[in-house]
Every structure is written in structure tokens, then in C-alpha cells.
Design a protein around this motif. Structure first.
Motif, PDB file in Angstrom:
ATOM      1  N   VAL A   1      41.403  38.628  35.318  1.00  0.00           N
ATOM      2  CA  VAL A   1      41.327  40.070  35.044  1.00  0.00           C
ATOM      3  C   VAL A   1      42.260  40.829  35.983  1.00  0.00           C
ATOM      4  CG1 VAL A   1      39.820  42.096  35.076  1.00  0.00           C
ATOM      5  CG2 VAL A   1      38.968  39.921  34.159  1.00  0.00           C
ATOM      6  N   ILE A   2      42.210  40.516  37.269  1.00  0.00           N
ATOM      7  CA  ILE A   2      43.057  41.188  38.251  1.00  0.00           C
ATOM      8  C   ILE A   2      44.529  40.981  37.917  1.00  0.00           C
ATOM      9  CG2 ILE A   2      43.756  41.219  40.680  1.00  0.00           C
ATOM     10  CD1 ILE A   2      40.833  40.354  41.335  1.00  0.00           C
ATOM     11  N   GLU A   3      44.890  39.770  37.534  1.00  0.00           N
ATOM     12  CA  GLU A   3      46.282  39.472  37.214  1.00  0.00           C
ATOM     13  C   GLU A   3      46.769  40.312  36.036  1.00  0.00           C
ATOM     14  OE1 GLU A   3      49.142  35.667  36.018  1.00  0.00           O
ATOM     15  OE2 GLU A   3      46.952  35.448  36.029  1.00  0.00           O
ATOM     16  N   GLU A   4      45.955  40.431  35.002  1.00  0.00           N
ATOM     17  CA  GLU A   4      46.353  41.200  33.830  1.00  0.00           C
ATOM     18  C   GLU A   4      46.519  42.680  34.156  1.00  0.00           C
ATOM     19  OE1 GLU A   4      47.318  42.490  29.992  1.00  0.00           O
ATOM     20  OE2 GLU A   4      47.520  40.561  31.018  1.00  0.00           O
ATOM     21  N   LEU A   5      45.613  43.243  34.920  1.00  0.00           N
ATOM     22  CA  LEU A   5      45.735  44.654  35.296  1.00  0.00           C
ATOM     23  C   LEU A   5      46.920  44.868  36.236  1.00  0.00           C
ATOM     24  CD1 LEU A   5      41.983  45.620  35.783  1.00  0.00           C
ATOM     25  CD2 LEU A   5      43.443  46.032  33.801  1.00  0.00           C
ATOM     26  N   SER A   6      47.216  43.895  37.087  1.00  0.00           N
ATOM     27  CA  SER A   6      48.373  44.004  37.988  1.00  0.00           C
ATOM     28  C   SER A   6      49.679  43.893  37.225  1.00  0.00           C
ATOM     29  CB  SER A   6      48.298  42.918  39.067  1.00  0.00           C
ATOM     30  OG  SER A   6      47.118  43.050  39.833  1.00  0.00           O
ATOM     31  N   ARG A   7      49.681  43.117  36.147  1.00  0.00           N
ATOM     32  CA  ARG A   7      50.877  43.069  35.290  1.00  0.00           C
ATOM     33  C   ARG A   7      51.144  44.443  34.685  1.00  0.00           C
ATOM     34  NH1 ARG A   7      52.019  43.738  30.584  1.00  0.00           N
ATOM     35  NH2 ARG A   7      49.831  43.960  30.012  1.00  0.00           N
ATOM     36  N   ALA A   8      50.092  45.138  34.295  1.00  0.00           N
ATOM     37  CA  ALA A   8      50.250  46.471  33.715  1.00  0.00           C
ATOM     38  C   ALA A   8      50.741  47.470  34.753  1.00  0.00           C
ATOM     39  CB  ALA A   8      48.924  46.939  33.108  1.00  0.00           C
ATOM     40  N   ASP A   9      50.230  47.360  35.982  1.00  0.00           N
ATOM     41  CA  ASP A   9      50.649  48.239  37.080  1.00  0.00           C
ATOM     42  C   ASP A   9      50.134  47.659  38.385  1.00  0.00           C
ATOM     43  OD1 ASP A   9      51.561  50.697  38.418  1.00  0.00           O
ATOM     44  OD2 ASP A   9      49.428  51.094  38.656  1.00  0.00           O
ATOM     45  N   GLY A  10      51.041  47.410  39.325  1.00  0.00           N
ATOM     46  CA  GLY A  10      50.658  46.768  40.572  1.00  0.00           C
ATOM     47  C   GLY A  10      49.648  47.568  41.364  1.00  0.00           C
ATOM     48  N   SER A  11      49.806  48.876  41.426  1.00  0.00           N
ATOM     49  CA  SER A  11      48.872  49.709  42.185  1.00  0.00           C
ATOM     50  C   SER A  11      47.471  49.645  41.603  1.00  0.00           C
ATOM     51  CB  SER A  11      49.350  51.165  42.213  1.00  0.00           C
ATOM     52  OG  SER A  11      50.436  51.336  43.072  1.00  0.00           O
ATOM     53  N   THR A  12      47.392  49.718  40.275  1.00  0.00           N
ATOM     54  CA  THR A  12      46.083  49.654  39.632  1.00  0.00           C
ATOM     55  C   THR A  12      45.428  48.305  39.889  1.00  0.00           C
ATOM     56  OG1 THR A  12      46.769  51.198  37.906  1.00  0.00           O
ATOM     57  CG2 THR A  12      44.852  49.815  37.439  1.00  0.00           C
ATOM     58  N   GLY A  13      46.200  47.225  39.762  1.00  0.00           N
ATOM     59  CA  GLY A  13      45.647  45.901  40.017  1.00  0.00           C
ATOM     60  C   GLY A  13      45.156  45.751  41.430  1.00  0.00           C
ATOM     61  N   TRP A  14      45.926  46.286  42.387  1.00  0.00           N
ATOM     62  CA  TRP A  14      45.538  46.190  43.796  1.00  0.00           C
ATOM     63  C   TRP A  14      44.258  46.978  44.069  1.00  0.00           C
ATOM     64  CZ3 TRP A  14      48.262  43.965  48.079  1.00  0.00           C
ATOM     65  CH2 TRP A  14      47.741  44.288  49.324  1.00  0.00           C
ATOM     66  N   ALA A  15      44.217  48.232  43.625  1.00  0.00           N
ATOM     67  CA  ALA A  15      43.030  49.053  43.863  1.00  0.00           C
ATOM     68  C   ALA A  15      41.817  48.454  43.172  1.00  0.00           C
ATOM     69  CB  ALA A  15      43.269  50.482  43.373  1.00  0.00           C
ATOM     70  N   PHE A  16      42.005  47.974  41.944  1.00  0.00           N
ATOM     71  CA  PHE A  16      40.893  47.348  41.227  1.00  0.00           C
ATOM     72  C   PHE A  16      40.425  46.088  41.935  1.00  0.00           C
ATOM     73  CE2 PHE A  16      39.567  44.041  38.264  1.00  0.00           C
ATOM     74  CZ  PHE A  16      38.416  44.623  37.758  1.00  0.00           C
ATOM     75  N   MET A  17      41.357  45.299  42.429  1.00  0.00           N
ATOM     76  CA  MET A  17      40.997  44.106  43.206  1.00  0.00           C
ATOM     77  C   MET A  17      40.127  44.480  44.392  1.00  0.00           C
ATOM     78  SD  MET A  17      42.140  42.642  46.384  1.00  0.00           S
ATOM     79  CE  MET A  17      43.846  43.115  46.584  1.00  0.00           C
ATOM     80  N   ALA A  18      40.562  45.507  45.139  1.00  0.00           N
ATOM     81  CA  ALA A  18      39.805  45.928  46.316  1.00  0.00           C
ATOM     82  C   ALA A  18      38.416  46.414  45.937  1.00  0.00           C
ATOM     83  CB  ALA A  18      40.575  47.022  47.052  1.00  0.00           C
TER      84      ALA A  18
END
Length: 400
Positions: free
Chosen positions: A78-95
């Protein structure tokens, strides 16, 4: 009296989706909002609403606590897919999502209820390492401290605060081994003082603000031992421990950013010409050679990250504690993939021409996001040095 958890309020349509189907649906919204996310330095309301609707903030929270109950590998996807869409979103979502899972796994039952017994359960953000100080008082601690890098804090409802414990006279408490007593806590967001100073050129949309606590009372049930390896809950995920879960999420963020850089450079190369090239640069043998080598490096890193995490997950799912070698392989893969992503984005940047530095462009964001991601304390190259000893034990013994 213990609160009774509400049933999740998602519609059957959402509940019937797999974790990846949910991630892909949200990723479409993220891509549409990516420019606004960077401009506002945090995820936008449409993205927040989509993550809530799809219950992804709580993907690694047990089902009993209103979560999806995913394991670590599925959470990485899930994190990888959201980070592909936008790195900032993936990072914040990961955190957000991984620290939220730690709250579910390590807080006492009453603390779990306080955070998760709601139609929209708690979302956490902030630093859990012990940089603050907490005075022991009846029922809990009075904490003061300064913290940094609260990624995803703009939409979090609970904020993390690690602290070293002292007695009521201010004398540091020690463990039986002689070290400091350290606790991690979560406080309601409105009890933290945010400083609004996230002014950076990469991972701009993470909203990783500094913040502080001043004489804030935190009840015992909202705290846990910072360096514990014993979770309160029995789900296998929590056998990865605080660092295994918290550090691991950096790997799929890097993978998502690398994939986006490759996607973008192919789009650019198929239409962009350069002086000295008879056609578009995608027809150049030099570009094709470099692309093939770089793409192979990306795929090798991705395969290794998932290989070692699946092996570790199978091991803990069987009821075993992680071994020294498991931990070494995990740390090796998480740090190595940062270097690979830097290589991938540098390749794309070099061939991307003005698309590499114009704003706003996805390729420019990927390049800048990767450069900032590699600077994180938890993926410093020294972690490879620390991992090497256990890994070297597999070599030099004459086995084929």
C-alpha cells in the motif's frame, strides 16, 4: 468501564476491495492532488477523505480495534503504491499508518480503547524517540520536550512524544541494567505546540513540522516502554518491534519514488529530442543501455526488499522471534534501496532535461523527494555497517 468498539462505517463496496485495490483507488486521487499537496505542504482534504473511506490509515491495526489487520508486507504494498503516486503522500502516510499500528500493538488496553474506539479511529504522527523529559507523578507523567519531523501531523489526531523519565525531584530513573528509563507516549494533537517551520525542497508535502510539549500531563495508559520488544497484543506483526515496523516503511516509499521516476523518464524520452540525436532520445542506444541497467537495478532492489521481509514475516507468523540475521537483512535491504532509488532518480534527472527541474512536474518531485529521503537518520549508511557482521557469517565457510 471499557468502551465498546464501534463497527467500521465503511460501505460494503469499500470493504470488498483488496488492500491493493483500495490503494490504487486512492492513488488516482493523490495524483490529481499532487501539485496542491506540495503547495500546501500536506495532504489535501480529498486525499485525507479517501484514505479514511478506504480505512488505509488503520491498515496495520488489528481488526478488533477497527483496523484492517494487514501484515507488514501487505502494508508495504500500500505504501509503495501511494508513494508512486506522490512521494510526500507516501511518506506521510507511512509515518501515520505505521506509528498508528505501534500505538495499537504496544499501548495498554485502555490506551488502545481511547485511541481506536471511534467511528474514525485515532491517527498518530510525530517523534517517538526519547528527546523530551518526563517527571513521574501519580497516574502518569508531566512531559516537556522539543521534537522534530512530525510527518503527517496536519491530519493526525494524536501526536507522539518520547521522553526520559525522572522522579518527582527530577532525578533520572534507571533500568536494572543501569540505562535510562524511556517512554513513548501519544497526546491529543491540541496539546502539542506546532511551529510551522517545514520549509524544504524535497518531500515538501509531508508537513514534517517541529513541535513541543510544555508541562503536559500524560496518563500511564497512553505510554509504553520505548525500547520494549514485548507487544501488548499477540498479532505476529508486532514481533517486528518498534524499529522493525517504524524503520521498514522507508523501503516501500523509496521503491514507489523510483518507479515513478522510471515511468516519467519513459514518457519524456519518447517525445523529447536533443541536439545530436537523429530522433527522440528513447531511440538512442545510449539511453536504452542506461535504462535497461537502471531498471534492472530497481527490480533487483524491489525483489530483495520483499524477499527478506516475506521471509521474516513467515518466520514470525510461525511464532518465532526475529533472529540477528533477520534483523541484519532487513536493515541492509531498507538502507540499500535508498541508494538504488537515488541512482534511479539521478538517471531520470540526467535524461529528463527541463522536466527534471521545472515546477510542478512529477519527475522533478521524484528527484527532490529521493534526495531528501536518503538523509533520514534511520537509513544512514552506517546501518549497513552494523548489519554486515551477521550477514558475513553466511560466507567464507566453504558451503556452496
Amino acid at each position: 468501564m471499557t468502551a465498546v468498539l464501534n463497527e467500521p462505517t465503511t460501505s460494503p463496496k469499500v470493504e470488498d476491495r483488496t488492500h491493493l485495490e483500495r490503494a490504487k483507488a486512492v492513488a488516482e486521487i493523490v495524483e490529481a492532488e499532487a501539485n496542491a499537496i506540495e503547495e500546501g505542504a500536506t495532504i489535501t482534504k480529498p486525499v485525507y477523505d479517501a484514505l479514511v473511506e478506504n480505512r488505509l490509515f488503520w491498515m496495520a491495526v488489528p481488526k478488533e480495534l477497527n483496523g484492517m489487520g494487514l501484515g507488514l508486507v501487505e502494508s508495504f504494498e500500500v505504501i509503495e503504491e501511494l508513494s508512486r503516486a506522490d512521494g510526500s503522500t507516501g511518506w506521510a502516510f507511512m509515518a501515520n499508518s505505521l506509528s498508528t499500528s505501534l500505538a495499537a500493538g504496544f499501548l495498554a488496553p485502555q490506551g488502545q480503547q481511547d485511541l481506536f474506539a471511534h467511528d474514525v479511529p485515532g491517527i498518530t504522527a510525530g517523534m517517538i524517540l526519547p528527546t523530551g523529559s518526563g517527571r513521574k507523578v501519580e497516574g502518569g507523567y508531566v512531559v516537556t520536550g522539543n521534537y522534530q519531523f512530525a510527518s503527517g501531523s496536519a491530519h493526525a489526531s494524536w501526536i507522539g512524544a518520547g521522553f526520559v523519565v525522572s522522579d518527582e525531584e527530577g532525578n533520572p530513573l534507571t533500568t536494572p541494567e543501569g540505562g535510562p528509563v524511556c517512554r513513548t507516549a501519544f497526546v491529543p494533537r491540541d496539546e502539542a505546540e506546532f511551529r510551522g517551520n517545514w520549509n524544504v525542497w524535497g518531500l515538501v508535502g509531508t508537513g514534517s513540522y517541529d513541535y513541543g510539549l510544555t508541562e503536559v500531563f500524560i496518563p500511564e495508559e497512553h505510554c509504553f516502554d520505548t525500547f520494549t520488544t514485548e507487544a501488548v497484543r499477540s498479532e505476529p506483526l508486532f514481533r517486528f518491534g518498534l524499529l522493525g515496523i517504524g524503520v521498514g516503511g522507508h523501503a516501500p516509499v523509496a521503491l514507489g519514488i523510483a518507479r515513478r521516476a522510471l515511468d516519467e523518464i519513459v514518457k519524456v524520452a519518447t517525445v523529447k529530442g536533443r541536439v545530436g540525436y537523429p530522433t527522440v532520445i528513447a531511440d538512442s542506444e545510449i539511453f536504452k543501455l542506461e535504462f535497461a541497467k537502471t531498471e534492472a537495478l530497481y527490480r533487483a532492489a524491489r525483489a530483495y526488499v520483499y524477499e527478506v521481509h516475506r521471509e521474516a514475516e513467515d518466520w514470525v507468523n510461525a511464532g518465532n522471534p526475529l533472529t540477528e540475521l533477520h534483523n541484519a537483512r532487513l536493515r541492509q535491504s531498507i538502507t540499500w534501496v535508498q541508494e538504488v532509488t537515488a541512482t534511479v532518480t539521478n538517471f531520470a534527472h540526467r535524461w529528463g532535461g527541463s522536466q527534471s527541474f521545472r515546477n510542478p512536474t512529477a519527475l522533478g518531485r521524484a528527484t527532490r523527494d529521493a534526495a531528501v529521503a536518503t538523509q533520514h537518520l534511520l537509513v544512514d549508511p552506517m546501518s549497513m555497517v552494523d548489519a554486515a557482521g551477521a550477514i558475513m557469517g553466511e560466507y567464507g565457510n566453504g558451503r556452496s
